[in-house]
Design a protein around this motif. Structure first.
Motif, PDB file in Angstrom:
ATOM      1  N   GLY A 133      44.508  42.798  38.855  1.00 17.70           N
ATOM      2  CA  GLY A 133      45.737  43.498  38.525  1.00 17.70           C
ATOM      3  C   GLY A 133      46.924  42.567  38.663  1.00 17.70           C
ATOM      4  O   GLY A 133      46.881  41.596  39.409  1.00 17.70           O
ATOM      5  N   THR A 155      45.257  42.328  43.374  1.00 18.38           N
ATOM      6  CA  THR A 155      46.490  42.280  42.582  1.00 18.38           C
ATOM      7  C   THR A 155      47.289  41.007  42.850  1.00 18.38           C
ATOM      8  O   THR A 155      47.378  40.540  43.987  1.00 18.38           O
ATOM      9  N   SER A 185      41.908  48.072  39.086  1.00 16.07           N
ATOM     10  CA  SER A 185      41.961  46.702  39.603  1.00 16.07           C
ATOM     11  C   SER A 185      41.367  46.641  41.000  1.00 16.07           C
ATOM     12  O   SER A 185      41.372  47.626  41.745  1.00 16.07           O
ATOM     13  N   ASN A 239      45.519  45.718  34.490  1.00 14.82           N
ATOM     14  CA  ASN A 239      44.471  44.892  35.104  1.00 14.82           C
ATOM     15  C   ASN A 239      43.570  44.258  34.060  1.00 14.82           C
ATOM     16  O   ASN A 239      43.268  44.851  33.029  1.00 14.82           O
ATOM     17  N   ASN A 275      38.390  42.708  38.911  1.00 18.11           N
ATOM     18  CA  ASN A 275      39.362  43.216  37.948  1.00 18.11           C
ATOM     19  C   ASN A 275      40.729  42.837  38.503  1.00 18.11           C
ATOM     20  O   ASN A 275      41.175  43.402  39.508  1.00 18.11           O
TER      21      ASN A 275
END
Length: 441
Positions: free
Chosen positions: A306, A358, A355, A319, A304
Motif C-alpha cells: 500500500g 504501507t 494491503s 495497493n 500487497n
C-alpha cells in the motif's frame, strides 16, 4: 400486470457495509433501463454510480442525499410494468454504458407525445443530456460546486469525454469560480462534507461556533481506521537519517539515458522495502483476534504494497497486489497508475484495500519526518521524508550530501525492536549503496 421490484443496496465488496447517498440520477416517474445508473453513492473507498438491475418506472426513492444506507436495505423501487428485468449487474463498475442514455421520462399529463421520428419537442435541451460524456463522479461533483452545467461543455478527453480541466476552463470563463464556489472546492479538497453555518456559542470556550461539519464518507472511514489503529495496536517508532546521494545519482543517470523508463526514487525505496520484508517477514503480518479473545499472528506469502495518496476526497491507500514479484520499473508504473485512478476517483474498492504493508511518502509535503499511524490492521508502515542537502561526514571529511529520513512505525506485538531496527537498517543500507543491493534483486 405491473409488479414493483425493490432494489436493495448491493454488496459493494471489500467489507463495505454502508454508503452515503450523494445524488439521485433519476426521479419518481422516470423510466429506467437495465444497467442504467440511478444513484451516486459515496463509500469509504470511492464515489460510484450504482446501476439498476431492473427496467421500468421509478416508484419510490428510499432516502435523501446525505443519508447513509446500509447494504441490504431498500434503495429504489421500480414498477416493471410487465417488462423483463435484464442483466442484474448490480455490482459497482458493471453495466453497459449505453443503457445510461436509453432511459426515457414518463410522459406527464398535458405533455405532447414525441414525433414519429423519435425526436422529442424538447430535443434542443435533451439531446445534449443523452450525449453527456462524464465518467468521473468527481468531475460531476466539481461541476456542481462551481455551478457549471456539464451539458454546455465539449469534452477534451477521448471521444469527447469531459475532464476536470474542461469544467475549470468553463468556470473561469463564465466567472463561476466565485467565493462560494471556491469555498466548496476547498472543502472537497479536504475530503469533508459541507460545513453548516451556526450562530451558537460553545459553552466550554465561550466562543461563537463558526460551523459544524458532519464526519462522513472517506473522512469517517479514515477516522475510524486511525482510531482503531491507535486503540488496538501497541506501536513503537524507529527512525534513521540516510545518505541518499548514490541513489539520487543512480536515478539521474537512468533518467539521462532512459528518460521515459527511469523509476522514481519512491519506486526504488519500495523495491528495497520489499527486499527487506523478505528478510524480516514479521513486519508483513497482522494480528487477528478471535471471538474468545485469543489472538493469532497471520503471515502472508507475498506482499500487497500500500502507499498513502492524498486526493480531493482525503487520504486513501491504493495497493499494488503481488508487489514482491515486481522490479523497480514495474513498481513505478503501478504507483503512477494507481495514484492517477485514486486522484480521479476511478479506483475500485479492490484497489483501495487489501494491503499488507504501507509506504508513506510525506516528503512530498515538505516534511522531514513523521511518526505515522499504522494502516490498520497491518503491522507496520514505512515513512519517507524529503531529500535535502545537508552536511555529512564522509570518510572523516565533511561534505554536502543528499539526506533523507526513514521512519518505521511497527506493531510491538509481532516483533521486537531488533527486528524493526534490522529491517530499517537494511532499507537504509540499500538507499546508501543501491548498486550492491540491486545486483541481488
Amino acid at each position: 400486470m405491473t409488479m414493483t421490484r425493490e432494489f436493495l443496496l448491493p454488496d459493494l465488496g471489500e467489507g463495505l457495509t454502508e454508503a452515503e447517498l450523494v445524488r439521485w440520477l433519476v426521479a419518481v416517474g422516470d423510466s429506467v433501463a437495465v444497467d442504467q445508473p440511478v444513484v451516486e453513492v459515496e463509500t469509504a473507498k470511492a464515489v460510484v454510480e450504482v446501476p439498476s438491475p431492473y427496467a421500468g418506472v421509478v416508484a419510490v426513492l428510499h432516502g435523501e442525499p446525505g443519508q447513509t444506507v446500509d447494504v441490504g436495505r431498500p434503495l429504489i423501487s421500480i414498477d416493471d410494468a410487465g417488462k423483463s428485468a435484464g442483466s442484474g449487474n448490480v455490482l459497482i463498475g458493471y453495466g453497459t454504458s449505453e443503457a445510461a442514455t436509453q432511459g426515457r421520462k414518463r410522459r406527464r399529463k398535458g405533455q405532447a407525445a414525441p414525433p414519429s421520428n423519435g425526436v422529442r419537442p424538447e430535443s434542443v435541451e435533451s439531446a445534449p443530456q443523452q450525449a453527456l460524456r462524464v465518467v468521473s463522479p468527481l468531475v460531476r461533483k466539481f461541476a456542481r460546486e462551481l455551478g457549471v452545467d456539464l451539458h454546455s461543455i465539449k469534452g477534451s478527453g477521448p471521444d469527447g469525454l469531459i475532464m476536470r480541466r474542461d469544467v475549470n476552463l468553463v468556470a473561469q470563463a463564465e466567472g463561476h469560480a466565485a467565493e462560494t464556489g471556491q469555498a466548496g472546492q476547498t472543502r472537497a479538497a479536504a475530503g469533508v462534507a459541507s460545513a453548516t453555518p451556526t450562530s451558537a456559542t460553545d459553552p466550554s470556550t465561550g466562543l461563537p461556533i463558526a460551523s459544524r461539519t458532519p464526519v462522513r464518507g472517506i473522512r469517517k472511514a479514515v477516522a475510524q481506521a486511525m482510531s482503531r489503529s491507535r486503540t488496538e495496536i501497541p506501536e513503537a517508532t524507529v527512525w534513521v537519517d540516510v545518505d541518499a546521494t548514490e541513489l539520487v545519482a543512480l536515478r539521474e543517470d537512468l533518467k539521462r539515458r532512459e528518460p521515459e523508463r527511469a523509476p522514481s526514487l519512491l519506486a526504488f525505496i519500495a523495491r528495497f522495502a520489499l527486499a527487506g520484508l523478505a528478510k524480516y517477514p514479521e513486519l508483513n503480518t497482522r494480528v487477528e483476534t478471535a471471538e474468545d479473545g485469543s489472538q493469532e499472528i497471520v503471515a502472508f506469502d507475498g506482499v500487497n504494497l500500500g502507499f498513502a495518496a492524498q486526493t480531493q476526497r482525503g487520504l486513501v491507500v491504493p495497493n499494488i497486489r503481488g508487489a514482491h514479484g515486481m522490479s523497480a520499473r514495474a513498481l513505478d508504473a503501478e504507483l503512477r497508475r494507481l495514484a492517477a485512478l485514486a486522484r480521479d476517483g476511478k479506483a475500485a474498492p479492490s484497489d483501495l484495500s487489501g494491503s499488507t504493508f504501507t509506504l508513506n511518502n510525506y516528503g512530498v509535503f515538505g516534511v522531514d519526518g513523521s511518526a505515522a499511524i499504522i494502516n490498520y490492521p497491518e503491522a507496520a508502515i514505512l515513512g519517507v521524508g524529503r531529500i535535502l542537502d545537508r552536511p555529512w561526514a564522509v570518510e572523516g571529511q565533511l561534505a554536502v550530501r543528499k539526506v533523507v529520513q526513514l521512519t518505521l512505525v511497527f506493531d510491538h506485538r509481532v516483533c521486537d525492536g531488533g527486528t524493526a531496527g534490522g529491517f530499517l537498517r537494511f532499507v537504509a543500507d540499500a538507499v546508501e549503496h543501491p548498486g550492491s543491493i540491486l545486483a541481488d534483486l
